[in-house]
Each structure stands twice: as structure tokens, then as C-alpha cells.
Enzyme design. Structure first.
Site, PDB file in Angstrom:
ATOM      1  N   ASP A  20      -0.590  -2.146  -4.379  1.00 35.27           N
ATOM      2  CA  ASP A  20      -1.735  -1.244  -4.170  1.00 35.27           C
ATOM      3  C   ASP A  20      -2.492  -0.987  -5.473  1.00 35.27           C
ATOM      4  O   ASP A  20      -1.908  -1.020  -6.554  1.00 35.27           O
ATOM      5  CB  ASP A  20      -1.218   0.077  -3.576  1.00 35.27           C
ATOM      6  CG  ASP A  20      -2.336   0.894  -2.941  1.00 35.27           C
ATOM      7  OD1 ASP A  20      -3.432   0.337  -2.706  1.00 35.27           O
ATOM      8  OD2 ASP A  20      -2.109   2.087  -2.672  1.00 35.27           O
ATOM      9  N   ASN A  68      -5.458  -2.053   7.565  1.00 33.74           N
ATOM     10  CA  ASN A  68      -6.511  -2.618   6.715  1.00 33.74           C
ATOM     11  C   ASN A  68      -7.636  -3.283   7.515  1.00 33.74           C
ATOM     12  O   ASN A  68      -8.724  -3.523   6.989  1.00 33.74           O
ATOM     13  CB  ASN A  68      -5.942  -3.616   5.698  1.00 33.74           C
ATOM     14  CG  ASN A  68      -5.134  -2.973   4.591  1.00 33.74           C
ATOM     15  OD1 ASN A  68      -4.172  -3.551   4.075  1.00 33.74           O
ATOM     16  ND2 ASN A  68      -5.490  -1.762   4.201  1.00 33.74           N
TER      17      ASN A  68
HETATM   18  C1  IPE Z   1      -1.066  -0.482   1.713  1.00 29.30           C
HETATM   19  O1  IPE Z   1      -2.148  -0.189   0.884  1.00 29.30           O
HETATM   20  C2  IPE Z   1      -1.251  -1.835   2.316  1.00 29.30           C
HETATM   21  C3  IPE Z   1      -1.176  -2.956   1.373  1.00 29.30           C
HETATM   22  C4  IPE Z   1      -0.866  -2.884   0.114  1.00 29.30           C
HETATM   23  C5  IPE Z   1      -1.430  -4.239   1.943  1.00 29.30           C
HETATM   24  P1  IPE Z   1      -3.359   0.702   1.410  1.00 29.30           P
HETATM   25  O2  IPE Z   1      -4.270   0.913   0.271  1.00 29.30           O
HETATM   26  O3  IPE Z   1      -3.932   0.115   2.627  1.00 29.30           O
HETATM   27  O4  IPE Z   1      -2.605   2.039   1.798  1.00 29.30           O
HETATM   28  P2  IPE Z   1      -3.135   3.515   2.087  1.00 29.30           P
HETATM   29  O5  IPE Z   1      -4.168   3.400   3.143  1.00 29.30           O
HETATM   30  O6  IPE Z   1      -3.703   4.049   0.821  1.00 29.30           O
HETATM   31  O7  IPE Z   1      -1.930   4.272   2.521  1.00 29.30           O
HETATM   32  C1  IPE Z   2      -4.381  -3.176  -2.345  1.00 31.52           C
HETATM   33  O1  IPE Z   2      -5.387  -2.600  -3.111  1.00 31.52           O
HETATM   34  C2  IPE Z   2      -4.858  -4.395  -1.585  1.00 31.52           C
HETATM   35  C3  IPE Z   2      -4.903  -4.213  -0.127  1.00 31.52           C
HETATM   36  C4  IPE Z   2      -4.580  -3.132   0.516  1.00 31.52           C
HETATM   37  C5  IPE Z   2      -5.383  -5.335   0.647  1.00 31.52           C
HETATM   38  P1  IPE Z   2      -6.464  -1.634  -2.482  1.00 31.52           P
HETATM   39  O2  IPE Z   2      -7.615  -2.445  -2.016  1.00 31.52           O
HETATM   40  O3  IPE Z   2      -5.854  -0.751  -1.460  1.00 31.52           O
HETATM   41  O4  IPE Z   2      -6.875  -0.783  -3.753  1.00 31.52           O
HETATM   42  P2  IPE Z   2      -7.193   0.759  -3.821  1.00 31.52           P
HETATM   43  O5  IPE Z   2      -6.028   1.471  -3.204  1.00 31.52           O
HETATM   44  O6  IPE Z   2      -8.454   0.976  -3.065  1.00 31.52           O
HETATM   45  O7  IPE Z   2      -7.320   1.050  -5.273  1.00 31.52           O
HETATM   46 MG    MG Z   3      -4.972   1.060  -1.518  1.00 32.31          MG
END
Ligand code: IPE
Ligand code: IPE
Ligand code: MG
Length: 245
Positions: A20, A68
Site C-alpha cells: 500500500d 479496488n
Molecule cells: C489494499 O490497499 C489493497 C491492495 C494493496 C491491493 P487499499 O489502498 O485498497 O486499501 P484501503 O482501501 O486503504 O483499505
Molecule cells: C496500493 O497503493 C496499490 C493498490 C491498491 C492497487 P494505493 O494506490 O492504494 O496507494 P495509496 O493508498 O492511495 O497511497
Molecule cells: Mg491504498
């Protein structure tokens, strides 16, 4: 910090990572989110290599959750494009490093070209006996449990198995992770302290490790820190300390 400090006799057998913070990493650099995902893909490569180098058998990466799918369409298509590109670029490296690729999730929801590329790499690396890398794609733990309950119910209904036979082993066998051992160490980057619908059943006794590092910043040293933290813990599985010693 160096490799010497890690006890090679007490490595986790299965590491799972919630990768993340790509978006926030990009924002910090004044870049668009996509750049964060690109940098995240590089961190994946480095981490896979570092985990394989340690001789750890199973690595499961949360790359795209069922939730997602609610992101903006443009971000989703970029993520899918990056996935196809990475699969294409990494096939050779996976073959050289003897890595076997699997995927878990509702893979049928992925765009056709992603499914095709994924299947190709899975088939081509199937016989590899080194590290087993599992990508969680369009993955949600609740959905995984839901489909397991449906499959088991059908078997009971059709008199294939009796209700009494349903136990942890049967449930395990109907999860996407049927061939994987339980998670020993779960890592989440970016400072968020939550599970976000990842491997709910499989982390029942995992050691949890949260770091403020954003996913694109995660490297071999970060991995070593996580493993060192894991090795300082006493895994009691319900027993007392005295029983373990
Ligand atoms: C969790 O990250 C899913 C992945 C890393 C693929 P998110 O960024 O989607 O999680 P939330 O929504 O902040 O909990
Ligand atoms: C994790 O990074 C990747 C996926 C969930 C696909 P994020 O895209 O969630 O990054 P933040 O949480 O917005 O920083
Ligand atoms: Mg995230």
C-alpha cells in the site's frame, strides 16, 4: 543491517504483503498516481528477488482487491496495463530464478488480455521448484470464503460429503489458497493498520508487521527489518511460554 543478523533457521515459511501507498508516494513527489504504481512495480521485482534469495518458500502479494474495482476507470486500466507489462517482462527472470507463479481471486473479472498473459506465465512457470509467488488479483477474503461455502454446500447437497466431515481441512481445501500453508508473517506498508479484506482465514495466527514506509520505498533492508521483528517474537499458539521452552 545485513543478512548476517537474520537467523536462517527460523525464517517464515510464508510471507504475505499488503503493498500500500503507491498513490501517496507519487503525491509526495508531486507526480500523478500512475507514477506511484510504476514505482510500485519496481518494488515488487526487488522484493520478489530478496525473498527468493533468502530461500523463503511462499510469497503472496496483494496487488488488486475486489474493492479496488471502485477506483476511477482510468486508474484501473493503468493498473491492468502495468500488470500485463510486468508479467511480460518478468517471465524470463522468473524462469531463470526458478520461480513458480500462481494467482488467487476472482480472476474471471480481469480484462481478457490480463487473464491471457497471466495464464501464460502460470503455465510456463508451473514446473519451477523454487519460490512460489502468488498474486492476489481481484481478490477479497470474504468473496473467497463465500465461494468456499457455496462449493461445500453443493457437495453436501449432492451427497458427496456428509455435513459431519466439514472441518478446517475441508474449508482450507475450498479456499483459493488450497495449496498454500498458513501465513507466518503479514506485512503492510504505508502506515495503515488494517487488513482490507486480505486472507482473513489464512492469517489467523500470522505475525503482523506494519511499517510507515510507502510501498515504492520498500526494499531488501525493509524486508530484513520485518523478518528481524518476526524473529524476536514468541509464537505461542495458545500455549504458555513455559510449555514452549
Ligand atoms: C489494499 O490497499 C489493497 C491492495 C494493496 C491491493 P487499499 O489502498 O485498497 O486499501 P484501503 O482501501 O486503504 O483499505
Ligand atoms: C496500493 O497503493 C496499490 C493498490 C491498491 C492497487 P494505493 O494506490 O492504494 O496507494 P495509496 O493508498 O492511495 O497511497
Ligand atoms: Mg491504498
Amino acid at each position: 543491517m545485513n543478512l548476517e543478523e537474520i537467523n536462517h533457521n527460523e525464517l517464515p515459511q510464508h510471507i504475505a504483503i499488503i503493498m500500500d501507498g503507491n498513490g501517496r508516494w507519487a503525491q509526495k513527489q508531486g507526480k500523478i498516481r500512475v507514477r506511484g504504481h510504476e514505482a510500485g512495480a519496481k518494488a515488487v521485482r526487488k522484493t520478489v528477488e530478496a525473498v527468493a534469495k533468502l530461500g523463503i518458500k511462499h510469497l503472496t502479494l496483494y496487488a488488486f482487491s475486489t474493492e479496488n474495482w471502485s477506483r476511477p476507470k482510468t486508474e484501473i486500466s493503468t493498473l491492468m496495463l502495468l500488470l500485463v507489462r510486468s508479467l511480460r517482462n518478468e517471465l524470463e527472470r522468473m524462469t531463470t530464478n526458478n520461480i513458480k507463479l500462481s494467482a488467487i481471486g476472482s480472476l474471471g473479472k480481469l480484462p481478457n488480455n490480463v487473464q491471457k498473459e497471466l495464464q501464460e506465465v502460470i503455465i510456463k512457470t508451473q514446473g519451477n521448484s523454487g519460490m512460489h509467488l502468488t498474486l492476489a488479483l481481484s481478490y477479497g477474503a470474504r468473496e473467497e470464503i463465500e465461494q468456499a461455502v457455496k462449493q461445500i454446500s453443493l457437495k453436501v447437497k449432492n451427497n458427496i460429503i456428509p455435513v459431519e466431515s466439514i472441518d478446517e481441512t475441508i474449508i482450507n481445501e475450498h479456499l483459493y489458497t488450497q495449496n498454500l500453508p498458513d501465513v507466518d508473517l503479514l506485512i503492510r506498508t504505508s502506515g495503515e493498520v488494517r487488513i482490507s479484506n486480505f486472507l482473513l482465514w489464512q492469517i489467523a495466527y500470522a505475525e503482523l508487521y506494519f511499517t510507515d514506509e510507502l510501498w515504492p520505498e520498500f526494499d531488501e533492508q525493509s524486508l530484513q527489518r520485518a523478518i528481524l521483528s518476526y524473529q524476536k517474537r514468541e509464537r505461542r499458539f495458545g500455549k504458555t511460554s513455559e510449555q514452549l521452552n
